[in-house]
Design an enzyme around this catalytic site. Structure first.
Site, PDB file in Angstrom:
ATOM      1  N   HIS A 195      66.221  26.692  56.572  1.00 16.52           N
ATOM      2  CA  HIS A 195      67.339  25.756  56.514  1.00 16.52           C
ATOM      3  C   HIS A 195      68.496  26.372  55.717  1.00 16.52           C
ATOM      4  O   HIS A 195      69.657  26.008  55.900  1.00 16.52           O
ATOM      5  CB  HIS A 195      66.936  24.448  55.829  1.00 16.52           C
ATOM      6  CG  HIS A 195      65.977  23.618  56.613  1.00 16.52           C
ATOM      7  ND1 HIS A 195      64.623  23.800  56.549  1.00 16.52           N
ATOM      8  CD2 HIS A 195      66.178  22.591  57.483  1.00 16.52           C
ATOM      9  CE1 HIS A 195      64.024  22.924  57.341  1.00 16.52           C
ATOM     10  NE2 HIS A 195      64.939  22.180  57.917  1.00 16.52           N
ATOM     11  N   ASP A 267      64.577  25.713  67.029  1.00 21.17           N
ATOM     12  CA  ASP A 267      64.654  24.861  65.853  1.00 21.17           C
ATOM     13  C   ASP A 267      66.121  24.448  65.706  1.00 21.17           C
ATOM     14  O   ASP A 267      67.014  24.991  66.371  1.00 21.17           O
ATOM     15  CB  ASP A 267      64.160  25.626  64.616  1.00 21.17           C
ATOM     16  CG  ASP A 267      63.651  24.699  63.523  1.00 21.17           C
ATOM     17  OD1 ASP A 267      63.891  23.484  63.604  1.00 21.17           O
ATOM     18  OD2 ASP A 267      63.003  25.196  62.580  1.00 21.17           O
TER      19      ASP A 267
END
Length: 491
Positions: A195, A267
């Site tokens: 992230h 993702d």
């Protein structure tokens, strides 16, 4: 379907636009589908990803109404990130999941039970109209300090993870929900969060084959309908490029070496590991060029991101950078996934499977004390921040201990807890203490004063003081907490 390359005629542009939309999974705000989303679905949008933080899942009744509203205009993919355990969206974000996560299932190591848990979880998703679940995580968690996987993994042994990957895929799809094995090529050996950056998996092809790829092969053999890429750098293969954007990783490894022909989904592209330096629209183009079929845009990526990404894909096709055939291939695969299956499977909800798994996963070191009659122990929960994937999900034993104390672990907290405990027993609840020095320090100080205290670890049981009575749950879901509370005599 007419596939056109390098043409700028109106028909060609319309077709390219529809194909581009057929690869996108954006998000949206609220529990009612907004007008822009319904319009985009009519124009060919592949589907949506639901997020609890966007208010998409206030309760199961509202969610069922939401998905029914989407299906009035199209037959979209409705995806969610519901792993059970610590990563939960389907109501568990409010109460904790009734299903333990993968670490607990791996500790039990009963593939039939794993299949049963995932079948029940899939049945709950099917009941509310979700047809694609971004689970299971089949990463082999070999890095104890992994900041983003941890209890989301079945374990550190590739063979164990592989057999449970197959069981989880099978159970999910028996409920009529498409499974998604993630995060290819494997996020378990990393000490960074994708992230926030691009984690490095420093492994050669031989090690990847033996370790990271083994669970993905098992999931593929079990028939997983989709595989999710991770934003990971394999220096020996991708040379600094995250796997999501790497032709060598997606087309070379996943398609050719592992022989996977199903849908490859990225993702979330809003993660820094994918788009931090280039932006989401460009990341989408590069992912399609690499061989991905379905682009998960991210929780905050709504109408504007759809338009920008479609425009970027259209321009890439017009410029000859992205072959129209590659775009059509991605949209065609995604279309097949939307058409599978015709309806929910015959699986029934079986929440008892979750509690059974949580109970069987408990591991006790030492002997539990007998609390004084009429007075239970004081429970102190040492604060632990979750990672971005987990989010602010409730955890701990306070539902079974009304006077439980949540403490930061400072010296003052330690003194206060000791004063409050008085002559009562003491239960110290930790979560991934091996990753949090303050938890370890506070627990050590409490044990020095109260060697009769019991430690409960609700993360991975990597750290445990010598001689302490220690109960490991392998997860912080509601089911894990209930099992621990029962064992401690709180429930």
């Amino acid at each position: 379907m007419t596939r056109q390359t390098g043409r700028t005629g109106r028909t060609g542009d319309d077709e390219i636009s529809r194909l581009a939309r057929g690869t996108l999974l954006p998000a949206f705000a609220g529990a009612v589908p907004p007008r822009w989303l319904l319009d985009e679905l009519e124009r060919g949008l592949a589907g949506v990803t639901l997020f609890a933080i966007n208010g998409n899942v206030p309760d199961t009744e509202a969610l069922a109404a939401l998905t029914a509203g989407l299906r009035k205009v199209a037959a979209p993919l409705v995806a969610i990130d519901e792993e059970g355990g610590d990563v939960t969206r389907l109501g568990g974000h409010l109460t904790g999941s009734p299903y333990p996560g993968n670490a607990a299932l791996g500790a039990v190591d009963d593939p039939a039970l794993t299949r049963r848990v995932y079948r029940s979880l899939g049945a709950e998703l099917a009941e509310v109209g979700v047809n694609l679940n971004f689970a299971p995580s089949v990463d082999v968690n070999t890095a104890a300090d992994n900041p983003v996987i941890g209890t989301r993994s079945f374990g550190a042994d590739a063979a164990l993870v592989a057999r449970h990957a197959a069981a989880a895929v099978t159970g999910t799809q028996e409920a009529g929900v498409a499974a998604c094995a993630k995060h290819f090529p494997g996020h378990g050996a990393t000490v960074e969060d994708s992230h926030l950056g691009v984690p490095v998996v420093d492994a050669d092809l031989e090690l990847l084959d033996r370790r990271e790829f083994r669970p993905f092969r098992a999931a593929i053999e079990a028939g997983t309908r989709s595989v999710m890429t991770g934003h990971l750098d394999l220096p020996a293969i991708t040379a600094g490029v995250p796997a999501t954007l790497s032709h060598a990783a997606i087309s070379g490894l996943l398609r050719e070496r592992l022989g996977y022909d199903g849908v490859i989904v990225t993702d979330a592209l809003d993660m820094d590991g994918a788009s931090g330096a280039i932006g989401i629209p460009e990341a989408g183009v590069r992912a399609l060029l690499a061989g991905a079929d379905l682009l998960c845009l991210g929780a905050r990526e709504h109408e504007a991101s759809v338009r920008a990404t479609v425009a970027a894909v259209e321009e890439a096709v017009r410029a000859g950078r992205l072959p129209a055939e590659r775009l059509a291939d991605a949209a065609e695969r995604t279309g097949r996934l939307r058409d599978w299956p015709a309806g929910p499977g015959a699986a029934a909800v079986d929440r008892e499977a979750g509690l059974e798994a949580a109970r069987r996963a408990l591991r006790l070191t030492g002997e539990l004390p007998r609390w004084s009659s009429g007075t239970g122990p004081l429970v102190v929960e040492l604060e632990s921040t979750g990672n971005i994937a987990v989010g602010p999900t409730p955890w701990g034993l306070s539902p079974w201990a009304p006077d439980a104390v949540r403490a930061a672990g400072t010296d003052g907290d330690v003194e206060s807890v000791l004063d409050r405990a008085g002559g009562r027993g003491l239960v110290i609840v930790l979560r991934d203490a091996h990753r949090h020095a303050v938890q370890r320090s506070a627990a050590t100080a409490l044990l020095a004063a109260r060697p009769d205290a019991v430690l409960v670890e609700m993360g991975l049981p990597v750290w445990s003081p010598e001689g302490a009575v220690h109960l490991a749950t392998y997860g912080a879901a509601h089911a894990n907490a209930q099992a621990a509370a029962e064992r401690l005599g709180l429930a």
